[in-house]
Design a protein around this motif. Structure first.
Motif, PDB file in Angstrom:
ATOM      1  N   SER A 247       0.855  -1.355  -0.272  1.00  0.00           N
ATOM      2  CA  SER A 247       0.096   0.088  -0.316  1.00  0.00           C
ATOM      3  C   SER A 247       1.223   1.119  -0.154  1.00  0.00           C
ATOM      4  O   SER A 247       1.964   1.809   0.183  1.00  0.00           O
ATOM      5  N   THR A 248       0.562   2.268   0.050  1.00  0.00           N
ATOM      6  CA  THR A 248       1.660   3.570  -0.085  1.00  0.00           C
ATOM      7  C   THR A 248       1.593   3.961   0.834  1.00  0.00           C
ATOM      8  O   THR A 248       3.025   3.877   0.737  1.00  0.00           O
ATOM      9  N   ALA A 249       0.668   3.671   2.300  1.00  0.00           N
ATOM     10  CA  ALA A 249       0.604   4.040   3.122  1.00  0.00           C
ATOM     11  C   ALA A 249       2.249   2.909   3.570  1.00  0.00           C
ATOM     12  O   ALA A 249       2.916   3.610   4.464  1.00  0.00           O
ATOM     13  N   GLU A 250       1.820   1.694   3.858  1.00  0.00           N
ATOM     14  CA  GLU A 250       3.414   0.995   3.539  1.00  0.00           C
ATOM     15  C   GLU A 250       4.458   1.414   3.053  1.00  0.00           C
ATOM     16  O   GLU A 250       5.212   1.639   3.556  1.00  0.00           O
ATOM     17  N   PHE A 251       4.329   1.974   1.493  1.00  0.00           N
ATOM     18  CA  PHE A 251       5.432   2.166   1.112  1.00  0.00           C
ATOM     19  C   PHE A 251       6.077   3.281   2.085  1.00  0.00           C
ATOM     20  O   PHE A 251       7.272   3.836   1.604  1.00  0.00           O
ATOM     21  N   TYR A 252       5.307   4.295   2.772  1.00  0.00           N
ATOM     22  CA  TYR A 252       5.768   5.809   3.122  1.00  0.00           C
ATOM     23  C   TYR A 252       6.153   5.610   4.035  1.00  0.00           C
ATOM     24  O   TYR A 252       7.311   5.920   4.844  1.00  0.00           O
ATOM     25  N   HIS A 253       5.782   4.250   4.724  1.00  0.00           N
ATOM     26  CA  HIS A 253       6.494   3.870   6.189  1.00  0.00           C
ATOM     27  C   HIS A 253       8.049   3.104   5.639  1.00  0.00           C
ATOM     28  O   HIS A 253       8.574   3.642   6.823  1.00  0.00           O
ATOM     29  N   ASN A 254       8.222   2.914   5.100  1.00  0.00           N
ATOM     30  CA  ASN A 254       9.675   1.840   5.040  1.00  0.00           C
ATOM     31  C   ASN A 254       9.838   2.269   4.512  1.00  0.00           C
ATOM     32  O   ASN A 254      11.030   2.706   4.511  1.00  0.00           O
ATOM     33  N   SER A 255       9.957   3.947   3.254  1.00  0.00           N
ATOM     34  CA  SER A 255      10.097   4.733   2.694  1.00  0.00           C
ATOM     35  C   SER A 255      11.936   5.505   4.058  1.00  0.00           C
ATOM     36  O   SER A 255      12.522   6.344   3.869  1.00  0.00           O
ATOM     37  N   GLY A 256      10.573   5.641   4.605  1.00  0.00           N
ATOM     38  CA  GLY A 256      11.240   6.815   5.733  1.00  0.00           C
ATOM     39  C   GLY A 256      10.560   8.163   5.857  1.00  0.00           C
ATOM     40  O   GLY A 256      10.999   9.147   6.589  1.00  0.00           O
ATOM     41  N   VAL A 257       9.659   8.383   4.479  1.00  0.00           N
ATOM     42  CA  VAL A 257       9.356   9.776   3.853  1.00  0.00           C
ATOM     43  C   VAL A 257       8.973  10.486   4.933  1.00  0.00           C
ATOM     44  O   VAL A 257       9.273  11.483   5.091  1.00  0.00           O
ATOM     45  N   LYS A 258       7.908   9.873   5.800  1.00  0.00           N
ATOM     46  CA  LYS A 258       7.400  11.034   7.273  1.00  0.00           C
ATOM     47  C   LYS A 258       7.894  10.876   7.763  1.00  0.00           C
ATOM     48  O   LYS A 258       7.725  12.592   8.796  1.00  0.00           O
ATOM     49  N   LYS A 259       9.198  10.538   8.675  1.00  0.00           N
ATOM     50  CA  LYS A 259       9.728  10.488   9.508  1.00  0.00           C
ATOM     51  C   LYS A 259      10.948  11.780   9.571  1.00  0.00           C
ATOM     52  O   LYS A 259      10.965  12.727  10.021  1.00  0.00           O
ATOM     53  N   SER A 260      11.206  11.708   7.931  1.00  0.00           N
ATOM     54  CA  SER A 260      12.721  12.618   6.895  1.00  0.00           C
ATOM     55  C   SER A 260      11.392  13.832   7.252  1.00  0.00           C
ATOM     56  O   SER A 260      12.255  14.796   7.738  1.00  0.00           O
ATOM     57  N   ALA A 261      10.458  14.053   7.156  1.00  0.00           N
ATOM     58  CA  ALA A 261       9.428  15.499   6.550  1.00  0.00           C
ATOM     59  C   ALA A 261       9.313  16.185   7.908  1.00  0.00           C
ATOM     60  O   ALA A 261       9.402  16.740   8.386  1.00  0.00           O
ATOM     61  N   ALA A 262       9.074  15.457   8.973  1.00  0.00           N
ATOM     62  CA  ALA A 262       8.962  14.327  10.268  1.00  0.00           C
ATOM     63  C   ALA A 262       9.855  16.007  11.035  1.00  0.00           C
ATOM     64  O   ALA A 262      10.184  17.191  11.989  1.00  0.00           O
ATOM     65  N   LYS A 263      11.452  15.334  10.336  1.00  0.00           N
ATOM     66  CA  LYS A 263      12.598  15.744  10.871  1.00  0.00           C
ATOM     67  C   LYS A 263      12.600  17.383  11.098  1.00  0.00           C
ATOM     68  O   LYS A 263      13.045  18.077  11.485  1.00  0.00           O
ATOM     69  N   MET A 264      12.859  16.623   9.719  1.00  0.00           N
ATOM     70  CA  MET A 264      12.898  18.677   7.845  1.00  0.00           C
ATOM     71  C   MET A 264      12.100  19.385   9.270  1.00  0.00           C
ATOM     72  O   MET A 264      12.768  20.570   9.546  1.00  0.00           O
ATOM     73  N   LEU A 265      11.288  19.362   9.144  1.00  0.00           N
ATOM     74  CA  LEU A 265      10.062  20.159   9.611  1.00  0.00           C
ATOM     75  C   LEU A 265      10.745  20.589  10.955  1.00  0.00           C
ATOM     76  O   LEU A 265      10.156  21.548  11.515  1.00  0.00           O
ATOM     77  N   ALA A 266      11.292  19.820  12.660  1.00  0.00           N
ATOM     78  CA  ALA A 266      11.292  20.309  13.600  1.00  0.00           C
ATOM     79  C   ALA A 266      12.483  21.170  13.491  1.00  0.00           C
ATOM     80  O   ALA A 266      13.085  21.918  14.218  1.00  0.00           O
ATOM     81  N   MET A 267      13.560  20.612  12.201  1.00  0.00           N
ATOM     82  CA  MET A 267      14.720  20.788  11.879  1.00  0.00           C
ATOM     83  C   MET A 267      14.236  22.757  11.509  1.00  0.00           C
ATOM     84  O   MET A 267      14.923  24.340  12.503  1.00  0.00           O
ATOM     85  N   LYS A 268      13.210  23.215  10.668  1.00  0.00           N
ATOM     86  CA  LYS A 268      12.949  24.613  10.150  1.00  0.00           C
ATOM     87  C   LYS A 268      12.535  25.194  11.768  1.00  0.00           C
ATOM     88  O   LYS A 268      12.410  26.203  11.032  1.00  0.00           O
ATOM     89  N   GLN A 269      11.418  24.248  12.728  1.00  0.00           N
ATOM     90  CA  GLN A 269      10.918  25.413  13.918  1.00  0.00           C
ATOM     91  C   GLN A 269      12.198  25.303  15.065  1.00  0.00           C
ATOM     92  O   GLN A 269      11.917  26.450  15.376  1.00  0.00           O
ATOM     93  N   GLN A 270      13.229  24.431  14.199  1.00  0.00           N
ATOM     94  CA  GLN A 270      14.384  25.094  15.892  1.00  0.00           C
ATOM     95  C   GLN A 270      14.926  26.215  15.292  1.00  0.00           C
ATOM     96  O   GLN A 270      15.710  27.149  15.594  1.00  0.00           O
ATOM     97  N   THR A 271      14.982  26.710  14.046  1.00  0.00           N
ATOM     98  CA  THR A 271      16.099  27.854  13.482  1.00  0.00           C
ATOM     99  C   THR A 271      15.632  28.951  12.828  1.00  0.00           C
ATOM    100  O   THR A 271      14.799  29.014  12.446  1.00  0.00           O
ATOM    101  N   VAL A 272      16.490  29.838  14.405  1.00  0.00           N
ATOM    102  CA  VAL A 272      15.689  31.077  14.238  1.00  0.00           C
ATOM    103  C   VAL A 272      16.437  32.258  14.006  1.00  0.00           C
ATOM    104  O   VAL A 272      17.843  31.977  13.345  1.00  0.00           O
TER     105      VAL A 272
END
Length: 166
Positions: A90-115
């Motif tokens: 499934s598309t959800a499995e693909f995104y989970h296995n490829s780490g897309v959601k995790k890397s997007a969340a990590k990127m957003l956290a970095m963007k929110q911390q960089t002032v």
């Protein structure tokens, strides 16, 4: 080469491993040792007629693959009422296995911390007008506002994703 306990390039050559190409480069800071790979022998060109029916049944297992919308693919080794296997991703499995959601969340956290100048990179991106427009005035406005914060965004990219310059 004697510092590495190697006196000639023949000592470096190992079957099925990269070969030293005899070239070492430097830019004054780093060193590149150039290696090559042996060319593999090409496989014989075979046709279906080169196999017997028994060899085909024993060796090959045919699967049909169908790309989907809600699923990346569905594969089956049979059809109808006979027993067969179905495999799907499934598309959800693909995104989970490829780490897309995790890397997007990590990127957003970095963007929110960089002032920068009292604003985070996430705020800067959020406040930009949409670049998806066919109106010239909207595109010019986007380019003007982007150019005001371009240094901050480029600095974030250089810090978040450092790369060596060659």
């Amino acid at each position: 080469m004697t510092r590495m306990n190697v006196t000639s390039h023949e000592e470096v050559e190992v079957p099925n491993r990269p070969l030293f190409a005899g070239s070492i480069r430097t830019d004054g800071y780093g060193v590149d040792c150039i290696f090559t790979r042996r060319k593999l022998e090409s496989l014989p060109q075979l046709a279906i007629e080169d196999f017997t029916t028994a060899e085909l049944d024993r060796t090959f297992h045919l699967w049909g693959v169908d790309p989907g919308i809600t699923e990346i693919f569905v594969a089956s080794d049979g059809h109808g009422q006979q027993t067969h296997q179905i495999r799907r991703c499934s598309t959800a499995e693909f995104y989970h296995n490829s780490g897309v959601k995790k890397s997007a969340a990590k990127m957003l956290a970095m963007k929110q911390q960089t002032v920068t100048d009292g604003r985070t990179i996430a705020d800067i991106e959020r406040d930009l007008p949409s670049r998806k427009s066919s109106h010239k005035a909207n595109i010019i406005r986007y380019a003007q506002e982007l150019s005001q914060d371009l240094d901050s965004m480029l600095n974030f990219t250089m810090i978040a994703f450092p790369r060596s310059v060659s």
